[in-house]
Scaffold this active site. Structure first.
Site, mmCIF file in Angstrom:
data_model
loop_
_atom_site.group_PDB
_atom_site.id
_atom_site.type_symbol
_atom_site.label_atom_id
_atom_site.label_comp_id
_atom_site.label_asym_id
_atom_site.label_seq_id
_atom_site.Cartn_x
_atom_site.Cartn_y
_atom_site.Cartn_z
ATOM 1 N N HIS A 127 1.695 33.626 42.675
ATOM 2 C CA HIS A 127 1.191 32.293 42.334
ATOM 3 C C HIS A 127 1.938 31.645 41.172
ATOM 4 C CE1 HIS A 127 -1.936 33.444 45.090
ATOM 5 N NE2 HIS A 127 -2.637 32.341 44.886
ATOM 6 N N HIS B 273 -0.391 25.120 49.840
ATOM 7 C CA HIS B 273 -0.559 26.151 48.810
ATOM 8 C C HIS B 273 -0.105 27.523 49.335
ATOM 9 C CE1 HIS B 273 -2.308 28.398 45.498
ATOM 10 N NE2 HIS B 273 -3.017 29.110 46.357
ATOM 11 N N GLU C 231 -11.225 36.760 34.691
ATOM 12 C CA GLU C 231 -9.799 36.995 34.447
ATOM 13 C C GLU C 231 -9.562 37.323 32.967
ATOM 14 O OE1 GLU C 231 -7.318 34.563 36.995
ATOM 15 O OE2 GLU C 231 -5.647 34.817 35.618
ATOM 16 N N ARG D 222 -25.196 19.760 34.028
ATOM 17 C CA ARG D 222 -24.893 21.075 33.428
ATOM 18 C C ARG D 222 -25.055 22.237 34.405
ATOM 19 N NH1 ARG D 222 -27.849 18.856 28.900
ATOM 20 N NH2 ARG D 222 -26.337 17.888 27.513
ATOM 21 N N ASN E 61 -3.307 36.879 41.509
ATOM 22 C CA ASN E 61 -2.358 35.764 41.437
ATOM 23 C C ASN E 61 -0.938 36.188 41.767
ATOM 24 O OD1 ASN E 61 -3.851 33.463 40.918
ATOM 25 N ND2 ASN E 61 -4.111 34.028 38.772
ATOM 26 N N HIS F 120 2.929 28.178 42.147
ATOM 27 C CA HIS F 120 2.401 26.969 41.492
ATOM 28 C C HIS F 120 3.552 26.101 40.984
ATOM 29 C CE1 HIS F 120 -1.881 28.741 40.537
ATOM 30 N NE2 HIS F 120 -1.724 28.424 41.802
ATOM 31 N N GLU G 93 -2.294 34.502 51.952
ATOM 32 C CA GLU G 93 -3.233 35.151 51.013
ATOM 33 C C GLU G 93 -3.741 36.478 51.595
ATOM 34 O OE1 GLU G 93 -3.554 33.959 47.988
ATOM 35 O OE2 GLU G 93 -3.627 31.770 47.988
ATOM 36 N N LYS H 65 -11.186 41.301 47.506
ATOM 37 C CA LYS H 65 -11.416 40.322 46.438
ATOM 38 C C LYS H 65 -12.743 40.603 45.725
ATOM 39 C CE LYS H 65 -10.870 35.718 44.847
ATOM 40 N NZ LYS H 65 -10.453 34.346 45.000
ATOM 41 N N LYS I 67 -13.874 30.653 41.154
ATOM 42 C CA LYS I 67 -12.912 29.794 40.437
ATOM 43 C C LYS I 67 -13.019 28.396 41.026
ATOM 44 C CE LYS I 67 -9.223 32.816 38.830
ATOM 45 N NZ LYS I 67 -7.793 33.154 38.965
ATOM 46 N N ARG J 190 -8.194 40.839 37.429
ATOM 47 C CA ARG J 190 -8.289 39.681 38.331
ATOM 48 C C ARG J 190 -6.951 38.936 38.415
ATOM 49 N NH1 ARG J 190 -13.037 35.326 39.670
ATOM 50 N NH2 ARG J 190 -11.793 34.258 41.229
HETATM 51 P P1 NAD Z 1 -7.199 22.488 52.375
HETATM 52 O O1 NAD Z 1 -8.513 22.554 51.785
HETATM 53 O O2 NAD Z 1 -6.314 21.338 52.034
HETATM 54 O O3 NAD Z 1 -7.349 22.555 53.964
HETATM 55 C C1 NAD Z 1 -6.203 22.538 54.758
HETATM 56 C C2 NAD Z 1 -6.248 21.442 55.841
HETATM 57 O O4 NAD Z 1 -7.020 21.896 56.943
HETATM 58 C C3 NAD Z 1 -6.871 20.150 55.390
HETATM 59 O O5 NAD Z 1 -6.181 19.080 55.991
HETATM 60 C C4 NAD Z 1 -8.279 20.255 55.952
HETATM 61 O O6 NAD Z 1 -8.880 18.995 56.160
HETATM 62 C C5 NAD Z 1 -8.025 20.939 57.256
HETATM 63 N N1 NAD Z 1 -9.126 21.732 57.804
HETATM 64 C C6 NAD Z 1 -9.980 22.516 57.117
HETATM 65 N N2 NAD Z 1 -10.734 23.220 57.962
HETATM 66 C C7 NAD Z 1 -10.380 22.849 59.207
HETATM 67 C C8 NAD Z 1 -10.797 23.249 60.491
HETATM 68 N N3 NAD Z 1 -11.698 24.212 60.680
HETATM 69 N N4 NAD Z 1 -10.233 22.642 61.569
HETATM 70 C C9 NAD Z 1 -9.268 21.706 61.389
HETATM 71 N N5 NAD Z 1 -8.799 21.324 60.193
HETATM 72 C C10 NAD Z 1 -9.354 21.888 59.115
HETATM 73 O O7 NAD Z 1 -6.332 23.791 52.059
HETATM 74 P P2 NAD Z 1 -6.699 25.343 51.919
HETATM 75 O O8 NAD Z 1 -5.462 26.042 52.288
HETATM 76 O O9 NAD Z 1 -7.955 25.678 52.574
HETATM 77 O O10 NAD Z 1 -6.953 25.519 50.346
HETATM 78 C C11 NAD Z 1 -5.927 25.298 49.410
HETATM 79 C C12 NAD Z 1 -6.568 25.021 48.077
HETATM 80 O O11 NAD Z 1 -7.327 26.164 47.673
HETATM 81 C C13 NAD Z 1 -5.583 24.752 46.965
HETATM 82 O O12 NAD Z 1 -6.000 23.636 46.235
HETATM 83 C C14 NAD Z 1 -5.638 26.001 46.115
HETATM 84 O O13 NAD Z 1 -5.342 25.757 44.770
HETATM 85 C C15 NAD Z 1 -7.057 26.424 46.306
HETATM 86 N N6 NAD Z 1 -7.286 27.861 46.071
HETATM 87 C C16 NAD Z 1 -8.314 28.205 45.258
HETATM 88 C C17 NAD Z 1 -8.613 29.532 45.032
HETATM 89 C C18 NAD Z 1 -9.802 29.907 44.211
HETATM 90 O O14 NAD Z 1 -9.965 31.103 43.895
HETATM 91 N N7 NAD Z 1 -10.663 28.969 43.871
HETATM 92 C C19 NAD Z 1 -7.845 30.525 45.649
HETATM 93 C C20 NAD Z 1 -6.795 30.143 46.497
HETATM 94 C C21 NAD Z 1 -6.527 28.792 46.697
HETATM 95 N N1 GLY Z 2 -7.102 33.298 43.775
HETATM 96 C C1 GLY Z 2 -7.072 34.079 42.590
HETATM 97 C C2 GLY Z 2 -8.417 34.388 42.039
HETATM 98 O O1 GLY Z 2 -9.423 34.038 42.606
HETATM 99 O O2 GLY Z 2 -8.519 34.962 40.987
#
Ligand code: NAD
Ligand code: GLY
Length: 364
Positions: free
Chosen positions: A255, A272, A242, A126, A252, A259, A190, A232, A148, A248
């Site tokens: 997005h 992404h 949100e 939890r 997006n 998406h 972003e 942010k 998130k 908030r």
């Molecule tokens: P990711 O986590 O897939 O990382 C991208 C690639 O880079 C992967 O292959 C990873 O292994 C590699 N990598 C990471 N750090 C590295 C480094 N320092 N050196 C070499 N390689 C490295 O992708 P991302 O773009 O970081 O994140 C995308 C994800 O984030 C999506 O799932 C998206 O939905 C999510 N997201 C979430 C929020 C939120 O508010 N929670 C906001 C935006 C995106």
């Molecule tokens: N990436 C959108 C949010 O965090 O609300």
């Protein structure tokens, strides 16, 4: 030799859930970074097969100063693995090692690792504390901030998740030196988004400094990460979950279309950030169709995204009907009506519904 950018700190002000983002060089391997976190018998690093050989040992050594036991769980790398099956690997490791409810999770990686670790932390016994250690530009400017957490469902992106804030975000700019160029561009999507939807002067700074960012100039990078985190932080502090204010939701921007591209192609085919870049051009065109901005605005946005190495045209394999279908399961949809983040003036966004013919025209 170039001097290190100074350490900076951005606070996410959320009453008892407030926390800091620390931004600097070589922070990850410095044990002082982690002083002040909740005490526990066990720290568990969650990472993936690509990042573990680069950074897990450094983090483990730093954490050993504070925690008697430091464990690791290594997930497969990729958006395609952001699902129940792989989330369960985290729970398996926690339970098999007898981890109690004080255990602190450390998400070492990009947004995929961060979102999955956050969701595991929100639900294990939890709720246990967790720390974000983002290593991609995208995760440093966006996903590690704001709480998130989620995994994907085959029907929709990030459909299963929770709002759950970390205790600390450790943003070590030095990790970006190993990031592939395509991933750097995905993160810039972003970064550019923050300028378009919240701060036009920042967008103009990005126009002037895009070449430096693409060359990995650490001072420019540290500035962009800090300003994006400040934007942010402001938004999240006003509207953590949100809510109906729609504040908030403006984060997006791009997005809803993005998406749909990710789900339409299958998760992981486009990054992404790439899908968001293309989605932002579509959302800018929709804003123009609604009479909110002019063609010159759309062109300026498109041009900067192209300079950042990002796609600005959608994949031909996704039909307009498929876009509408995927967008109808978007989390902003209410009673089957899709809501879009549109720009009503450069540097300012709002959420509204739009007629289908304008949405379809924006896809082209
Ligand atoms: P990711 O986590 O897939 O990382 C991208 C690639 O880079 C992967 O292959 C990873 O292994 C590699 N990598 C990471 N750090 C590295 C480094 N320092 N050196 C070499 N390689 C490295 O992708 P991302 O773009 O970081 O994140 C995308 C994800 O984030 C999506 O799932 C998206 O939905 C999510 N997201 C979430 C929020 C939120 O508010 N929670 C906001 C935006 C995106
Ligand atoms: N990436 C959108 C949010 O965090 O609300």
């Amino acid at each position: 030799m170039l001097s290190k950018p100074a350490l900076s700190r951005v606070c996410i002000a959320l009453a008892e859930r407030s926390y800091d983002i620390v931004i600097g060089m070589d922070l990850l391997s410095d044990s002082a970074t982690y002083a002040g976190l909740p005490k526990a018998e066990t720290a568990m690093i969650v990472t993936n097969a690509t990042i573990a050989p680069l950074y897990a040992k450094h983090l483990e050594n730093a954490l050993k100063t504070h925690y008697p036991r430091v464990l690791q769980v290594i997930l497969p790398d990729g958006e395609a693995y952001k699902d129940w099956k792989n989330l369960n690997l985290i729970f398996d490791a926690l339970l098999e090692n007898g981890c109690d409810r004080k255990t602190v999770l450390f998400a070492l990686g990009g947004g995929v690792v961060g979102d999955m670790t956050g969701f595991a932390a929100a639900t294990y016994m939890r709720g246990v504390p967790f720390v974000q250690v983002p290593t991609t530009l995208l995760s440093q400017v966006d996903s590690s901030v704001g709480g998130k957490t989620a995994i994907n469902h085959p029907i929709g992106k990030n459909m299963i998740g929770a709002f759950y804030q970390p205790s600390l975000v450790v943003t070590d700019i030095s990790t970006l030196s190993t990031l592939p160029a395509r991933e750097l561009s995905a993160g810039l999507a972003e970064v550019i988004k923050h300028g378009i939807m919240a701060d036009w002067a920042y967008f103009e700074w990005l126009e002037a400094n895009m070449d430096k960012l693409l060359q990995g100039d650490v001072a420019a990078m540290a500035y962009a990460v800090r300003v994006s985190c400040e934007i942010k932080a402001r938004v999240v502090s006003l509207d953590e979950r949100e809510g109906s204010s729609g504040i908030r939701a403006t984060l997006n921007f791009g997005h809803t279309f993005g998406h749909a591209i990710e789900a339409g192609l299958g998760f992981g085919v486009w990054l992404h950030g790439e899908a968001v870049a293309c989605g932002m051009v579509m959302a800018a065109r929709l804003s123009q169709g609604l009479g909110l901005v002019d063609a010159a605005f759309v062109e300026r946005v498109t041009k900067l995204l192209i300079r950042a190495g990002l796609p600005v045209a959608g994949p031909e394999s996704i039909t307009p009907d498929e876009y509408i279908h995927h967008m109808s399961v978007d989390k902003k949809a209410e009673g089957g009506q899709i809501k879009f983040v549109v720009i009503d003036k450069p540097g300012h966004a709002k959420v509204q519904a739009a007629p289908n013919d304008l949405v379809i025209a924006a896809l082209k």
